[in-house]
Design a protein around this motif. Structure first.
Motif, PDB file in Angstrom:
ATOM      1  N   PRO A   1       0.807  -1.233   0.000  1.00 16.49           N
ATOM      2  CA  PRO A   1       0.000   0.000   0.000  1.00 16.49           C
ATOM      3  C   PRO A   1       0.830   1.268   0.000  1.00 16.49           C
ATOM      4  N   GLU A   2       1.984   1.249   0.725  1.00 13.75           N
ATOM      5  CA  GLU A   2       2.782   2.475   0.788  1.00 13.75           C
ATOM      6  C   GLU A   2       3.732   2.635  -0.378  1.00 13.75           C
ATOM      7  N   GLY A   3       3.638   1.777  -1.383  1.00  8.29           N
ATOM      8  CA  GLY A   3       4.472   1.914  -2.565  1.00  8.29           C
ATOM      9  C   GLY A   3       5.643   0.942  -2.507  1.00  8.29           C
ATOM     10  N   PRO A   4       6.207   0.588  -3.678  1.00  3.01           N
ATOM     11  CA  PRO A   4       7.303  -0.386  -3.712  1.00  3.01           C
ATOM     12  C   PRO A   4       8.568   0.176  -3.087  1.00  3.01           C
ATOM     13  N   PRO A   5       9.303  -0.645  -2.310  1.00  2.69           N
ATOM     14  CA  PRO A   5      10.532  -0.158  -1.697  1.00  2.69           C
ATOM     15  C   PRO A   5      11.677  -0.090  -2.686  1.00  2.69           C
ATOM     16  N   GLY A   6      12.502   0.935  -2.554  1.00  4.79           N
ATOM     17  CA  GLY A   6      13.743   1.035  -3.314  1.00  4.79           C
ATOM     18  C   GLY A   6      13.583   0.918  -4.803  1.00  4.79           C
ATOM     19  N   ASP A   7      14.398   0.022  -5.396  1.00  9.79           N
ATOM     20  CA  ASP A   7      14.413  -0.148  -6.847  1.00  9.79           C
ATOM     21  C   ASP A   7      13.606  -1.371  -7.268  1.00  9.79           C
ATOM     22  N   ALA A   8      12.558  -1.716  -6.505  1.00 15.84           N
ATOM     23  CA  ALA A   8      11.789  -2.926  -6.809  1.00 15.84           C
ATOM     24  C   ALA A   8      11.157  -2.852  -8.193  1.00 15.84           C
ATOM     25  N   ALA A   9      10.603  -1.667  -8.546  1.00 16.93           N
ATOM     26  CA  ALA A   9       9.941  -1.536  -9.843  1.00 16.93           C
ATOM     27  C   ALA A   9      10.928  -1.721 -10.997  1.00 16.93           C
ATOM     28  N   ALA A  10      12.109  -1.100 -10.866  1.00 16.32           N
ATOM     29  CA  ALA A  10      13.109  -1.225 -11.921  1.00 16.32           C
ATOM     30  C   ALA A  10      13.607  -2.661 -12.028  1.00 16.32           C
ATOM     31  N   GLU A  11      13.803  -3.320 -10.852  1.00 16.69           N
ATOM     32  CA  GLU A  11      14.258  -4.714 -10.884  1.00 16.69           C
ATOM     33  C   GLU A  11      13.209  -5.621 -11.515  1.00 16.69           C
ATOM     34  N   LEU A  12      11.917  -5.327 -11.241  1.00 17.37           N
ATOM     35  CA  LEU A  12      10.836  -6.121 -11.839  1.00 17.37           C
ATOM     36  C   LEU A  12      10.889  -6.022 -13.355  1.00 17.37           C
ATOM     37  N   ALA A  13      11.091  -4.813 -13.877  1.00 13.62           N
ATOM     38  CA  ALA A  13      11.153  -4.635 -15.326  1.00 13.62           C
ATOM     39  C   ALA A  13      12.330  -5.406 -15.927  1.00 13.62           C
ATOM     40  N   ALA A  14      13.474  -5.376 -15.212  1.00 13.95           N
ATOM     41  CA  ALA A  14      14.655  -6.067 -15.709  1.00 13.95           C
ATOM     42  C   ALA A  14      14.450  -7.583 -15.708  1.00 13.95           C
ATOM     43  N   VAL A  15      13.835  -8.101 -14.631  1.00 10.61           N
ATOM     44  CA  VAL A  15      13.589  -9.543 -14.540  1.00 10.61           C
ATOM     45  C   VAL A  15      12.625  -9.992 -15.630  1.00 10.61           C
ATOM     46  N   GLU A  16      11.572  -9.199 -15.882  1.00  8.08           N
ATOM     47  CA  GLU A  16      10.607  -9.578 -16.924  1.00  8.08           C
ATOM     48  C   GLU A  16      11.253  -9.535 -18.308  1.00  8.08           C
ATOM     49  N   ALA A  17      12.153  -8.563 -18.510  1.00  6.33           N
ATOM     50  CA  ALA A  17      12.851  -8.508 -19.793  1.00  6.33           C
ATOM     51  C   ALA A  17      13.753  -9.730 -19.982  1.00  6.33           C
ATOM     52  N   GLU A  18      14.419 -10.143 -18.866  1.00  6.52           N
ATOM     53  CA  GLU A  18      15.294 -11.315 -18.966  1.00  6.52           C
ATOM     54  C   GLU A  18      14.488 -12.590 -19.207  1.00  6.52           C
ATOM     55  N   LEU A  19      13.320 -12.681 -18.523  1.00 12.05           N
ATOM     56  CA  LEU A  19      12.460 -13.841 -18.742  1.00 12.05           C
ATOM     57  C   LEU A  19      11.982 -13.907 -20.196  1.00 12.05           C
ATOM     58  N   ALA A  20      11.621 -12.747 -20.745  1.00  7.45           N
ATOM     59  CA  ALA A  20      11.159 -12.710 -22.128  1.00  7.45           C
ATOM     60  C   ALA A  20      12.279 -13.094 -23.098  1.00  7.45           C
ATOM     61  N   GLU A  21      13.510 -12.638 -22.776  1.00  6.51           N
ATOM     62  CA  GLU A  21      14.647 -12.939 -23.649  1.00  6.51           C
ATOM     63  C   GLU A  21      14.999 -14.432 -23.592  1.00  6.51           C
ATOM     64  N   ARG A  22      14.916 -15.002 -22.372  1.00  8.80           N
ATOM     65  CA  ARG A  22      15.232 -16.424 -22.229  1.00  8.80           C
ATOM     66  C   ARG A  22      14.167 -17.315 -22.862  1.00  8.80           C
ATOM     67  N   LEU A  23      12.933 -16.791 -22.921  1.00  8.85           N
ATOM     68  CA  LEU A  23      11.824 -17.591 -23.449  1.00  8.85           C
ATOM     69  C   LEU A  23      12.042 -17.977 -24.904  1.00  8.85           C
ATOM     70  N   GLY A  24      12.640 -17.060 -25.729  1.00  5.86           N
ATOM     71  CA  GLY A  24      12.788 -17.317 -27.158  1.00  5.86           C
ATOM     72  C   GLY A  24      13.603 -18.553 -27.485  1.00  5.86           C
ATOM     73  N   PRO A  25      14.905 -18.577 -27.139  1.00  2.00           N
ATOM     74  CA  PRO A  25      15.727 -19.731 -27.503  1.00  2.00           C
ATOM     75  C   PRO A  25      15.325 -21.005 -26.777  1.00  2.00           C
ATOM     76  N   ALA A  26      14.635 -20.871 -25.613  1.00  4.74           N
ATOM     77  CA  ALA A  26      14.311 -22.069 -24.840  1.00  4.74           C
ATOM     78  C   ALA A  26      13.192 -22.867 -25.482  1.00  4.74           C
ATOM     79  N   VAL A  27      12.289 -22.211 -26.211  1.00 10.93           N
ATOM     80  CA  VAL A  27      11.137 -22.932 -26.743  1.00 10.93           C
ATOM     81  C   VAL A  27      11.185 -23.089 -28.255  1.00 10.93           C
ATOM     82  N   THR A  28      12.218 -22.553 -28.914  1.00  8.45           N
ATOM     83  CA  THR A  28      12.303 -22.652 -30.372  1.00  8.45           C
ATOM     84  C   THR A  28      12.914 -23.990 -30.765  1.00  8.45           C
ATOM     85  N   GLY A  29      12.290 -24.724 -31.638  1.00  7.40           N
ATOM     86  CA  GLY A  29      12.794 -26.030 -32.060  1.00  7.40           C
ATOM     87  C   GLY A  29      13.773 -25.902 -33.204  1.00  7.40           C
ATOM     88  N   PRO A  30      14.275 -27.027 -33.741  1.00  7.47           N
ATOM     89  CA  PRO A  30      15.200 -26.989 -34.881  1.00  7.47           C
ATOM     90  C   PRO A  30      14.518 -26.380 -36.097  1.00  7.47           C
TER      91      PRO A  30
END
Length: 249
Positions: free
Chosen positions: A31-60
């Motif tokens: 309720p009082e807002g995200p602490p510190g750099d939580a929002a920026a870290e969330l964006a970075a983690v989601e970007a990394e998850l999206a980047e890892r998703l591509g090569p992990a699920v692409t077949g030959p």
């Protein structure tokens, strides 16, 4: 033999996904807002998850279209073989789209914080002298000249007038003058203002009080448990959100 992409280690993916869930709770569930750099870290983690998703699920390259992809059956499409799709039937996000998504999430977080700030302020009213830190309300500005004239206040004192509310048929206001804090009390309907003052240090220790004899409280504003001989003690202290009162028999 053609090279194949190395899948993400399970324990690394699990750790990243767990952190993603923790950050979601911090950013959107605090309720009082995200602490510190939580929002920026969330964006970075989601970007990394999206980047890892591509090569992990692409077949030959010769694996053919994934079940559910009908683009390869369209003879009018001359764009060549279809792009690989994830097992869910959706195409993986590229780096550019992942960054755009992260920027969008940050914008949403900023908007949420801007909306929550006034709500937090409304849910956390000022205590004691903090009442002077907020701006005057339109009602207070509309009555400042009237009260300043009736109570014979100086212009510097009038500028600090703040309403503390109304109780037992009396109006309660406060004002400051450098190191002095004052309580203004007036019985409604053509009575005079009564002023009680103390130093800032004195207020922090004892607050300000006003004793009201029960006979000075009109019947419509006097609770039944207050008898004719009682005295109501109204107090405004350093931790007060509202006026506090006790009864002396």
């Amino acid at each position: 033999m053609g090279s194949m992409s190395t899948p993400m280690e399970p324990h690394v993916g699990d750790r990243l996904e767990r952190r993603h869930e923790e950050l979601l709770r911090l950013v959107y569930g605090t309720p009082e807002g995200p602490p510190g750099d939580a929002a920026a870290e969330l964006a970075a983690v989601e970007a990394e998850l999206a980047e890892r998703l591509g090569p992990a699920v692409t077949g030959p390259a010769d694996a053919g279209p994934t079940y559910g992809d009908t683009s390869a059956d369209d003879p009018s499409d001359g764009s060549g073989p279809p792009a690989p799709v994830a097992a869910s039937g959706r195409r993986p996000l590229g780096r550019g789209r992942a960054i755009a998504a992260a920027v969008g999430i940050l914008a949403l977080v900023a908007i949420a914080l801007a909306v929550l700030a006034p709500a937090r302020e409304a849910l956390s009213p000022p205590r004691g002298l903090a009442v002077f830190e907020r701006a005057q309300t339109p009602e207070e500005r509309g009555r400042t000249d009237e009260i300043a004239t009736a109570a014979e206040l100086q212009p510097s004192e009038a500028a600090t007038l703040r309403s503390l509310g109304r109780a037992f048929g009396h109006d309660f206001w406060a004002f400051r003058d450098d190191d002095r804090v004052c309580l203004l009390v007036r019985r409604q309907f053509f009575f005079s203002w009564v002023t009680s003052c103390t130093s800032v240090d004195g207020f922090a220790e004892h607050g300000l009080s006003r004793r009201i004899v029960a006979d000075d409280i009109r019947d419509g504003a006097r609770p039944r448990r207050i008898g004719p001989g009682d005295v109501v003690v109204m107090t405004w202290g350093p931790e007060s959100i509202d006026l506090e009162w006790t009864v002396e028999r």
